[in-house]
Design an enzyme around this catalytic site. Sequence first.
Site, PDB file in Angstrom:
ATOM      1  CD  GLU A 519      -3.286   0.341   2.015  1.00 48.44           C
ATOM      2  OE1 GLU A 519      -4.228   1.126   2.176  1.00 48.44           O
ATOM      3  OE2 GLU A 519      -3.183  -0.726   2.643  1.00 48.44           O
ATOM      4  CD  GLU A 784      -4.845  -1.409   8.899  1.00 44.74           C
ATOM      5  OE1 GLU A 784      -5.504  -0.995   7.917  1.00 44.74           O
ATOM      6  OE2 GLU A 784      -4.098  -2.412   8.832  1.00 44.74           O
ATOM      7  CG  HIS A 805      -2.123   2.033   9.678  1.00 45.98           C
ATOM      8  ND1 HIS A 805      -1.688   1.236   8.646  1.00 45.98           N
ATOM      9  CD2 HIS A 805      -3.205   2.684   9.203  1.00 45.98           C
ATOM     10  CE1 HIS A 805      -2.468   1.381   7.592  1.00 45.98           C
ATOM     11  NE2 HIS A 805      -3.404   2.277   7.905  1.00 45.98           N
TER      12      HIS A 805
END
Length: 911
Positions: A519, A784, A805
């Site tokens: 990502e 995350e 994250h």
Amino acid sequence: MKTFSILSLATLLISNYAFGSIVPFDLRVEHLQNPIGIGETSPRLSWKVSATGSSESAKQSAYRIVVASSTGNLERGEYDLWDTGKTATSESLLIHYKGLPLAARDECYWKVKLWDANEAEGDWSETSSWSIGLLSHEDWEAKWIAMENDYGFRTRKNVTFLADDPQRGELELRPAKYFRKEFKTKRKVRRAMLYATARGIYEAEINGTRVGDFYLAPGWTDYDQRLYYQSYDVTDLVIKGGTNAIGATLADGWYAGYVGYALLVRLPANPTGRGYYGDSPSLFMQLEIEYEDGKKELVVTDESWKTSLGPITETDILMGEAYDARKELGDWTNARYNDSSWEAVVVRLPYVDAIEPHPGVPVRILERISSKAIYEPEPGVYVFDLGQNFSGIPEIKVKAKRGQEITIRTGEMVRPDKSLLTANLRCARSTNTYIAKGEGVESWHPQLVYHGFQYVELTGLDEKPDLDAVTGLVMHSDTPLVGTFVCSDPMLNQLFSNIVWTQRSNFLEVPTDCPQRDERLGWTGDAQIFVNAATYNADISAFYKKWLIDLRDSQWDYGGYPGFAPRPYSRPGNAHGTAWMDAGVICPWTIWQVYGDLGVVRENWQSMELFMQFRHWRDRRGRGVTEGMPWGDWLNLDQPTPLEYIDLCYYAYSAALMSEMAEALGETRQAQHYRELRERLGESFRKLYLKDGGKLSLETQTAYALAIFMDLIPVEDLESAGKELVKLVEAKGGRMATGFIGTRHLLPALTKSGQHEMAGRLMHTQEYPSWGYEVANGATTIWERWNSYIKGQGASNERMNSFSHYAFGAVGEWMYENYLGIRSLEPGWGRFLVAPKPTELITWAKGSFDSPRGKIEIDWKRNDAGGIELKVVVPANTTAELRLPEGMSLSDGATSQTLDVGTHSFQCIGK
């Protein structure tokens, strides 16, 4: 919790000298120290103020800036470019250069002197400098060069894209290319400048020495709209009056390699999942040599260069790098190298109109981390624990036979059996390979990639390696750290470290969501959630200035901002989402507020206006809509908040910020327009959702957090709304149920509505879900998911899981603004608030923030008598407003006081 009254105000710890001295330091040009090759011909100059003596001597009343075209002129007092004379103002941030017109290649040397509030003249600052880069196509004579057969790939078949998933396929991985040319200098060199860029990523060398310390240059942009280049002063690298060699290594990078989760997306237009900007990398460099007699000479990329393959046999930012030391090219960037086997380059056509100086900060290797432990989950498999999750590359030191292949894999976590967890990397192979040349101890690290990791797995060795066989090289954009925080709760101290490390790992060229998996995109929702917290941790002024250009370039023509920027493969129509797209307003407003940079607002104003027109078009009734991507309160814990509610809140919030920015720009009509829009949206919100007594028709923590934070609850109902929010927290067992959107606003909303103690309990708890739960389970970065990893059990979701994250780390803002109690009261921190808010769960806290105007320091603690001691350092040329928490007062009954420059100490006891 006890309340306290201050008995007395201690004597200010400032010596009142008869004569003080005020001196500027930390001189900046466009937020950068001594920048080389900038693109602004009227740049903005800034400095901080240092002073001794009384508080009056620590306040700037005037400045004098002088600029010369050489250090000699500056030292002789020949200010041939600009001399402001004594200019009466206290401003020290972003002063526009208004001297003689500047052109490409110009060098500027400058210094500043100040006068204090008593009109005493201070000393000159140290000399600083900047130079202008190449500004137009006419300044370039270089040509784009490439390797002719560059369309061939090295293919690794049967690669598992998702670990433990039966889906298999092929990766197309390309080797790095090497380019070189020799040239002669004829006489003594006064100055040599290298201007370099690539469609791909490059590293340059001159005479066997690496040029600069930048990595992954020229960086990531929307290459179809603009391409950045770097400027290097290479005077010391060029041999004066002799034969020289220049070379470069070139790789696909973001331009032609795998980007984001492209392998999962695999759009019909690009079924390979790579090369979204272009098929093949190419190089563009111009070396300009100026001799002492004034004559000039150029060495540019053109048909005269030669190219070859070499030891880097495959390289890709997401997939990793392979290096065959047996194929090393020797001294290929030194003169008189035998390049007879090298082939001629081919010239490619240019395709982008804008080639500009990089406006941000470079990616650098900034730290080295030693291994802390070695595990052997199975024979011959060695897993090194570096003790910290970070972004960067592994460096190995091994002794192996010639041709022995060593595989280096990276991961953020290990399973309970200490085997490396890689499933969460999804399509990112993150594997490096080193083939030894068999010459004693060999050291190597990947050159043109990066990973997010804490653990490194080595296989292919004949015997167990020593602990120093693996070192972590921390790599990210060089955003200087500016904040510190420590308190009586060790968990919070680790949490603060986790927040900072997660920011460092994800601020790499763009503010990515994660540094490890397939990502690594500049997600707009994450960026706007975290941006204010980020400013307390590091100087992100230039970094965000660059990313906001990316965001403008990525804006859809209908006005919406995409889910991430740059956007290599998103599609229009639904590729925007509420709260995510509002980054286009929230981030410029925040940068203005923190750094006093109204220029960022001005640069983004037209784009923001287009976005607000789009918001109006999609929601003419002002009721919030569900149109767009349904991310909403991402990863909430079974308590979703309707998308149209979130949309209306953010629409109103963006309108309020637009009104402030319009006022600052002098756009009076637009300021009024956005004020009225905000009022209409607020009224719509109250009709749709507000009931009597501060209750909302929606029973979610996020609904209340947004409404309170964004001033959608009337002041008279604020306390009642806070109590309703507490009920929702207590209904969850005293725990959070919020996702990305709600969590950022939850603690500030509780404190704002009079529920600070509940905010403190959420801050300190180690029960799931909480920040403390992550720390208790061994986190060294922000996760995350609240339950990303559980000690003894492993990852809760191996495939959709990031351990770095920063979105949930936005709580760092609350820690600075409440436990330290500092907050800016005007753009640029000229005036700021000091209002520490202890809770029952903390006994002391101290920290600092090196603001754009100087370092603020806070130190408070309780004493044995139930009292509190407070120490505040107010930097020169600023003013602080002290506000005591409810129930506290000065000896004269006052609850607030203005603090001048200096160190202030207060003593208090409990009632």
